[in-house]
Each structure stands twice: as structure tokens, then as C-alpha cells.
Design an enzyme around this catalytic site. Structure first.
Site, PDB file in Angstrom:
ATOM      1  N   SER A  55       0.810  -1.222   0.000  1.00 33.28           N
ATOM      2  CA  SER A  55       0.000   0.000   0.000  1.00 33.28           C
ATOM      3  C   SER A  55       0.842   1.270   0.000  1.00 33.28           C
ATOM      4  O   SER A  55       0.312   2.350  -0.285  1.00 33.28           O
ATOM      5  CB  SER A  55      -0.969   0.019   1.190  1.00 33.28           C
ATOM      6  OG  SER A  55      -0.306   0.318   2.398  1.00 33.28           O
ATOM      7  N   SER A  56       2.138   1.159   0.271  1.00 38.79           N
ATOM      8  CA  SER A  56       2.992   2.348   0.160  1.00 38.79           C
ATOM      9  C   SER A  56       3.093   2.813  -1.286  1.00 38.79           C
ATOM     10  O   SER A  56       3.507   3.952  -1.545  1.00 38.79           O
ATOM     11  CB  SER A  56       4.391   2.058   0.716  1.00 38.79           C
ATOM     12  OG  SER A  56       5.051   1.071  -0.055  1.00 38.79           O
ATOM     13  N   THR A  88      -1.217  -1.340   5.759  1.00 38.87           N
ATOM     14  CA  THR A  88      -1.459  -0.306   6.771  1.00 38.87           C
ATOM     15  C   THR A  88      -0.792   1.031   6.446  1.00 38.87           C
ATOM     16  O   THR A  88      -1.179   2.054   7.012  1.00 38.87           O
ATOM     17  CB  THR A  88      -0.968  -0.780   8.153  1.00 38.87           C
ATOM     18  OG1 THR A  88       0.421  -1.103   8.089  1.00 38.87           O
ATOM     19  CG2 THR A  88      -1.759  -2.001   8.619  1.00 38.87           C
ATOM     20  N   ASP A  89       0.189   1.046   5.531  1.00 44.39           N
ATOM     21  CA  ASP A  89       0.923   2.289   5.278  1.00 44.39           C
ATOM     22  C   ASP A  89       0.021   3.428   4.831  1.00 44.39           C
ATOM     23  O   ASP A  89       0.199   4.577   5.265  1.00 44.39           O
ATOM     24  CB  ASP A  89       2.001   2.061   4.217  1.00 44.39           C
ATOM     25  CG  ASP A  89       3.252   1.409   4.777  1.00 44.39           C
ATOM     26  OD1 ASP A  89       3.245   1.027   5.959  1.00 44.39           O
ATOM     27  OD2 ASP A  89       4.243   1.274   4.028  1.00 44.39           O
TER      28      ASP A  89
END
Length: 350
Positions: A55-56, A88-89
Site C-alpha cells: 500500500s505504500s 497499513t501504510d
């Protein structure tokens, strides 16, 4: 419906210890098989992959993809809720992007993990189970988008990743008073149309003490329609940045500027006077983030600009026959003014 997007929850660990998120079809299958084995019989789940990565690497294009996917899923009246597995990033940005569009009473729950799927203490399976049970529970209706990790359940607006490794990865910055005591305006408004995040550039700038306006001018030159300036205290900027914002208010009033803070908790307000002070900035038309922080403020600003653009450009095209350069410039100015009028309503939430 479970929508998968990759992330640590299905990540694997290389022999040298690096965690790789994305491209993990086998891990996703195993995760879903494990979930179905422990779910109560009355809860049936199906799955759809909508993204697959760390997700980054996510940004405006991925927010557009997720918003479209959820809208498509809820076209089916048989679906009682949606769960999205997500890294979660950048989960906090995706959460508010979805929540700004979510006017359906059925819940959307975002979940993920802090430990890879092949870690002996992987937290993903428990988080996914909690998210599915929550999404299937009628008590979750009308609450909008929820973030479910580490046994915590948080509404999307104001949520922020607060720890890099702790299982309770997220906290929520919000008014301290109970929901039932909030003013009537502090609700969960949604957009009046579909935002296209990938078509609107909004930049976040860290304005550390002593900063000048070099980065701000670079963003303007790159085509930014909005700027979120992360300052200090309750939303104060270094004097040189404050001076540049004052110039921008005169030279480029079509660019919307929002002042934020690096402080993790509390409300940013237009309190202090002087060069770069929040009160002085407010006289220049600068908005403040309120209880949001820079990441979510960026998403909100881009969303409001995009929806306002649709209306303003359509009006310009109707009046001019076909929107040319002058009409587009006029439309952008109109969009900026609409955003300034609507901002205070949208950055408040329950």
C-alpha cells in the site's frame, strides 16, 4: 464481499528477512480458506481482488479504483457489507476516500496486518475475522467506513496510523466530547458526486521551523490545485512560508491552501497572529485541517476540488459552447471558491 488489495496481511518473507507484499495468490487463497473454516455457518463470504501490492505504492489512481469497486459491489442488494484487506501504510487515505463517497447504510470495513502472513504470530487472520464479523453485524449499519485492527474499531475520518509495529496500529484524532453532545454540523457528510482523485494534484508540504518557500513554489509550478501545509502548533507556518502564502492568495487564488500541524492530537485552529500565524493565514483565505491530519486532509481537498470541477467545468462549457482555456481558468477559480465554502462542513465529523 471481501476485496483484497495485497498488503502485509498476505505478504511473504524472503530468506534475508524482507517482507514482500503483493503477488501472493497462494497466501490470499490460504487466508480465505482459513477464514471460511472458522466463520459461523450463517455468514457467507465471497472474494474479489481489486488491487495487489504494497500500500505504500498506492495513491490517487488506486483510491479511484477502490471507490469504483465498492460502488459496483453495492449495486448488488444481496451484499450485506464489504471488507477490504489493505496494507497499513496508506490505509488512512483509502479509508477517507471511501468514506467520502459512502452513503449506503451497509458497512465497509478496512483491515490489514502488522506481521506478514508467514510470521508465526501473524495478526492478519484475527483481524480479518473481526472485520467480517463486524461487517455482517447489523449494529455496523449507518456508521460509514470502519477501520478494524488489533481489536480496535474506528470510524474513518480522523484515523491515523500511530505505530509502525504495534498490533493496535491506528488511533483516531477526534473531538473529546461524546458523539451525542456534538454540534449538529459535526456529522459525516458525503460528496455530491464521484471524485476522480487521479485528475487533481494536491501536494502535502512539511513546513519545518525555518523553512522557506522553495518547495511551495515548486509544487505550484508543477500544477498543484491545492496545498496542505504541515506546520507547527495549532497550524502555524514559518514566516517565509507565510509570506509566500500571502503572495499566492493574490497571484493564484485558484489554488486552495490548507494549514495543518505536525502535532498528532488535537484540533488545528486559526488562533495566532503574526507572519505565518493561523489567524493571519485565515485572513488570506487559508483553511485549516481541524481534527484531520495531512494525509486525510489531502484526500478531502482533492475530492472536493474534483467534484467542484465537474460542476464548474460543465457550467463553463454550457455558457461558452465549449470550454476553452479562459473558461477552464474561470472554472478552476469557481471550484476553489466552492471548496472554501464547503470545507468547514466536511472536515468536521462524528
Amino acid at each position: 464481499m471481501i476485496c483484497t488489495t495485497g498488503g502485509t496481511i498476505t505478504a511473504s518473507t524472503t530468506p534475508d528477512g524482507a517482507v514482500l507484499a503483493g503477488g501472493s495468490e497462494a497466501a490470499t487463497t490460504a487466508m480465505l480458506d482459513g477464514l471460511r473454516a472458522v466463520l459461523p455457518g450463517e455468514i457467507r463470504v465471497s472474494a474479489r481482488q481489486i488491487l495487489d501490492g504494497d500500500s505504500s505504492t498506492f495513491g490517487p489512481a488506486e483510491w479511484d479504483t477502490m471507490v469504483a469497486a465498492v460502488a459496483d459491489i453495492f449495486d448488488d442488494p444481496e451484499v450485506s457489507g464489504v471488507v477490504i484487506t489493505h496494507g497499513t501504510d496508506t490505509l488512512e487515505e483509502s479509508a477517507i476516500a471511501l468514506d467520502l463517497h459512502h452513503d449506503d447504510p451497509r458497512p465497509v470495513a478496512l483491515t490489514g496486518a502488522q506481521l506478514a502472513a508467514d510470521h508465526p504470530e501473524a495478526d492478519g487472520p484475527a483481524n480479518l475475522l473481526d472485520a467480517v464479523l463486524l461487517a455482517a453485524d447489523p449494529v455496523s449499519r449507518d456508521l460509514g467506513v470502519l477501520v478494524v485492527l488489533g481489536r480496535a474499531i474506528l470510524q474513518a475520518r480522523g484515523v491515523r496510523k500511530w505505530h509502525t509495529t504495534d498490533p493496535v496500529a491506528f488511533a483516531r484524532n477526534s473531538p473529546e466530547q461524546p458523539v451525542e453532545q456534538l454540534p449538529p454540523g459535526m456529522e459525516r457528510p458525503v460528496l455530491g458526486g464521484r471524485a476522480r482523485f487521479s485528475e487533481v494534484r494536491v501536494d502535502v508540504l512539511a513546513c519545518s521551523p525555518g523553512s522557506d518557500a522553495t518547495a511551495l513554489r515548486a509544487c505550484v509550478d508543477a500544477g498543484a490545485r491545492g496545498l496542505v501545509l504541515e506546520g507547527t502548533g495549532s497550524g502555524n507556518l514559518p514566516p517565509l512560508v507565510g509570506d509566500a502564502v500571502a503572495e499566492l492568495a493574490t497571484e493564484r487564488p485558484d489554488i486552495v491552501v490548507v494549514a495543518g500541524t505536525r502535532v498528532p492530537r488535537g484540533e488545528a485552529t486559526a488562533t495566532y497572529g503574526g507572519r505565518g500565524g493561523g489567524a493571519e493565514l485565515a485572513t488570506r483565505g487559508v483553511l485549516n485541517v481541524g481534527y484531520l491530519r495531512s494525509g486525510q486532509a489531502r484526500v478531502l481537498l482533492a475530492a472536493l476540488l474534483s467534484v467542484a470541477d465537474d460542476s464548474a467545468t460543465a457550467d463553463a462549457a454550457t455558457s461558452a459552447g465549449e470550454a476553452g482555456e479562459a473558461e477552464v481558468s474561470e472554472a478552476r477559480m469557481a471550484s476553489a471558491n466552492v471548496v472554501r465554502q464547503r470545507w468547514s462542513r466536511f472536515h468536521l465529523y462524528n
